[in-house]
Design an enzyme around this catalytic site. Sequence first.
Site, PDB file in Angstrom:
ATOM      1  N   SER A 163      69.737 -33.355 -46.216  1.00  0.00           N
ATOM      2  CA  SER A 163      70.132 -33.811 -47.749  1.00  0.00           C
ATOM      3  C   SER A 163      71.140 -34.920 -47.764  1.00  0.00           C
ATOM      4  O   SER A 163      70.801 -35.802 -48.533  1.00  0.00           O
ATOM      5  CB  SER A 163      70.292 -32.584 -48.513  1.00  0.00           C
ATOM      6  OG  SER A 163      71.217 -33.073 -49.589  1.00  0.00           O
ATOM      7  N   TRP A 195      69.442 -38.134 -46.636  1.00  0.00           N
ATOM      8  CA  TRP A 195      68.532 -38.597 -47.581  1.00  0.00           C
ATOM      9  C   TRP A 195      69.394 -39.563 -48.604  1.00  0.00           C
ATOM     10  O   TRP A 195      68.677 -40.590 -49.093  1.00  0.00           O
ATOM     11  CB  TRP A 195      67.843 -37.355 -48.445  1.00  0.00           C
ATOM     12  CG  TRP A 195      67.168 -37.772 -49.698  1.00  0.00           C
ATOM     13  CD1 TRP A 195      65.658 -37.943 -49.478  1.00  0.00           C
ATOM     14  CD2 TRP A 195      67.525 -38.209 -51.029  1.00  0.00           C
ATOM     15  NE1 TRP A 195      65.234 -38.221 -50.914  1.00  0.00           N
ATOM     16  CE2 TRP A 195      66.219 -38.353 -51.511  1.00  0.00           C
ATOM     17  CE3 TRP A 195      68.676 -38.192 -51.574  1.00  0.00           C
ATOM     18  CZ2 TRP A 195      66.388 -38.791 -52.775  1.00  0.00           C
ATOM     19  CZ3 TRP A 195      68.813 -38.441 -52.880  1.00  0.00           C
ATOM     20  CH2 TRP A 195      67.451 -38.706 -53.726  1.00  0.00           C
ATOM     21  N   HIS A 196      70.580 -39.260 -48.826  1.00  0.00           N
ATOM     22  CA  HIS A 196      71.321 -40.362 -49.717  1.00  0.00           C
ATOM     23  C   HIS A 196      71.537 -41.589 -49.128  1.00  0.00           C
ATOM     24  O   HIS A 196      71.530 -42.430 -49.829  1.00  0.00           O
ATOM     25  CB  HIS A 196      72.608 -39.518 -50.178  1.00  0.00           C
ATOM     26  CG  HIS A 196      72.172 -38.395 -51.231  1.00  0.00           C
ATOM     27  ND1 HIS A 196      71.956 -37.150 -50.577  1.00  0.00           N
ATOM     28  CD2 HIS A 196      72.462 -38.275 -52.446  1.00  0.00           C
ATOM     29  CE1 HIS A 196      71.905 -36.487 -51.860  1.00  0.00           C
ATOM     30  NE2 HIS A 196      72.114 -37.199 -52.769  1.00  0.00           N
ATOM     31  N   GLY A 197      71.613 -41.536 -47.953  1.00  0.00           N
ATOM     32  CA  GLY A 197      71.992 -42.781 -47.351  1.00  0.00           C
ATOM     33  C   GLY A 197      71.846 -42.887 -45.700  1.00  0.00           C
ATOM     34  O   GLY A 197      72.729 -41.560 -45.422  1.00  0.00           O
ATOM     35  N   PHE A 240      69.556 -45.003 -53.424  1.00  0.00           N
ATOM     36  CA  PHE A 240      68.948 -43.950 -52.425  1.00  0.00           C
ATOM     37  C   PHE A 240      67.469 -44.326 -52.584  1.00  0.00           C
ATOM     38  O   PHE A 240      66.858 -43.299 -52.013  1.00  0.00           O
ATOM     39  CB  PHE A 240      69.415 -42.631 -52.874  1.00  0.00           C
ATOM     40  CG  PHE A 240      71.070 -42.604 -52.840  1.00  0.00           C
ATOM     41  CD1 PHE A 240      71.591 -43.184 -51.803  1.00  0.00           C
ATOM     42  CD2 PHE A 240      71.684 -41.920 -53.901  1.00  0.00           C
ATOM     43  CE1 PHE A 240      73.214 -43.090 -52.050  1.00  0.00           C
ATOM     44  CE2 PHE A 240      73.254 -41.849 -54.039  1.00  0.00           C
ATOM     45  CZ  PHE A 240      73.913 -42.508 -53.108  1.00  0.00           C
TER      46      PHE A 240
END
Lengths: 330, 486
Positions: free
Chosen positions: B319, B322-324, B486
């Site tokens: 997770s 996923w953001h970066g 993102f």
Amino acid sequence: MEKKILSRAVIYLVTVVVICELLSFVIPAESVTVQKNMINAVYARRDKIESLAFGRSHGGSLDYNIWDKTGKNLSMGGQDIASIKYSLDYLSPELPHLQEVLICISYSSLYFDNEALSNGNLNDARKGLYAAIPSYKLISANDYNNMVFGKLFAFIQADYGFRKLVKAVKEKEEQKKSKQVGDILVDTAKMLQSAKVDAFDHSKDKKLALQYNPEIREQYLNYLKEIALELKARNVKCIFYTPPFYKAYTDNYPPKDIEETERVMTDLCKQTGTTYYDFSAYRTMADNMALYSNADHLNLAGKEQFTKTFKQVLRDGKGPADFPGLKIFK
Amino acid sequence: MLFNSIQFVVFLFIVLIVYRLLSQKGRLYFLLAASYFFYACWSFSYLGLIFFTSSSCFLAGLLIEKAPDRRRKKLFLTLSIVINFLILFIFKYFNFVVQAAQDISTYFNHPAHFDFLDILLPVGISFYTFHSISYVIDVYRGEVQTEKNIFRFLLFVSFFPQLVAGPIARTRDLLPQLRHLDNYKYENFRKGFVLIFWGLFKKMVVADRLAIAVNHVYNHVDQASSVSLIIATIFFTYQIYCDFSGYSDIALGVSKLFGIDLMLNFRSPYFSKTVTEFWRRWHISLSTWFRDYLYIPLGGNKVSQGRWIFNTVFVFVISGLWHGANYTFLIWGAIHGIMLVVERYVYGRSIRDIQPGVDFKNIIRWGITYIIVMIGWVFFRANNISDSFAVFGKIFEFRNVMPDVRSLFVPGGAESLIGLKFYDFVLAIFFILMLVTVSFAVRKSGIINAVLNLSAVPRWAFYIGVTFLVLWFGKFGVNEFVYFQF
């Protein structure tokens, strides 16, 4: 359903506009009216105006009370080249007797743009210009917020009321602490004497770095070129100049930036057949602290002396031999 | 085209009027065209990519439905997931992996050089990829009806209010609504505008003001002091919340104007008493996505204790990524995963029994949770890993604390310390307090019900009041939403 939505939308808009008008009545929108008044003053005398001056705060060095042509100085703190072009596009066709336009070039003129200055806020200078000039062209690509607020909500002056309140409180505090104000004046004098002047150096100052936009230089040079050529086509003389600065200011400014300004201005003059008069190092004035209100702004006496000198250079053909330190680029 | 821009106001106005005038079928095509136009305003060249992602998932859905046996269904599902994650990997993670390989080789004294890809990250790619993949998985599981109309499916992926920063809508929630584009009600307009007003306030008045201080300090960590870093870190907790939840509010509000309900993404997350609860309130559409499509398939909590710990931390690390594509996001995710595990051991099963309410124990729990979340945000915001550790180092130095605090009240002091003028600094604190107070007051009913249940005068005072707050105190520059990256 549509009727309901429409009626609510109308109530909402009317309420917002009425409140804005009331606020405008209570707190007049100073920064917008200043620009409006300046442009209107030119427009009101459009049959008489022979000369116009533009530039950042340094452009205020030219005093039209002494100048030999009827004119108006439209220089303003933070005025960028894009705004000058925008103003001239509108004004020059309106002025049948316009003979000359003087554009003040500060060392910072070629890379400081008003949009960057706004840092997330609406820019008062831009908003005022949009309010004053009846054109719906954007000054620069992402300027639509300033345009909408200038055109449609000029009377709102977004956060003006709040800032005016803060300013009033500050002034009250400063009045109370007049001793401290005295100290600041003494400090300025000391600073000038000791030549420790924090020049406009974006490499040293984080805040200035935010406003520094080197990518805009090419665009600005193109604007200056367009201005010069368009004026030439109308038989209006375009004159570039830099006023005198106190020597410590120039000494502390990154030499690279000064050299670069001289170089691009020389190229511009060659391309457009114009002349650039650089008084920044004009010795008689650069050495005389009594002519300045701070390191890079002339006081009243300084403005008077500079205007007289500039007049002699322009009208009587005097040059560096008569005024040591003056540089002329053609 | 940002939600907080004049262009978007004009765009929305035109789209709403034309939408109203069209038939149901026409509305579908028109909304699709409007959504693609909206995305093209960001990046025309990447329109093809979103079209490819959508159409490949649409095709995968049809193939899965028609496949005669489970094995082939699984094959089409796997193919679809691999293709879409491969695209996501190339655009978002390839350069990160190359960098990591270089870092590792340098660490082992055998520096190697690999070429980076010179490509821009498409706006919202993580959002629409997850959005599309969830459809294929749902079809495979037989949880949703396969969509036969490609235009409707393209709209399902690209519906402009949620396209670039979510919420990540679920197939069973959004797709059926797109089959009946006739929910055009006055009540929806009322609710929609409450959300839009509130979202604009959060974004333009609170988040963008705080962003000035946060950027000023976090972009020059080497020059920052303990006090400036503490202020900037606290400010960032509210900046990120107001920025993202503000976006979600506007997205939900705009969507409501078309009669379409999107998933609620935030429920006052900073009032959480545990990190576990925080994740039930923060970015709900993403956390539930990971729960349904990764955590549960990994076995969820119905596995051995060791495996459960792995599952939890793994899901949060993913997770984070996923953001970066950055080590900072990885650590941020890991912190949250580890804290969830720790809480499970501290509270045991009673974590579910923590009663709401303001009492001493809950205040302590809230304080601890807020500090943990804040520590995580340092990694989330810092430009790189060394900056993150420098932030902690400097904060705990506590050097020049009193002189710096005093300097906030000296003319020009606040500006040099945190990049905000003094009155902007005072305003920032005032608006944070205002936000917390309002959020606390409406924590049960939600902002829509709280406003719409008011009588006419206070309700209109809210509309007009928020309008003027935005006009007077809003930041009108081009300030992108943080989650767009993102």
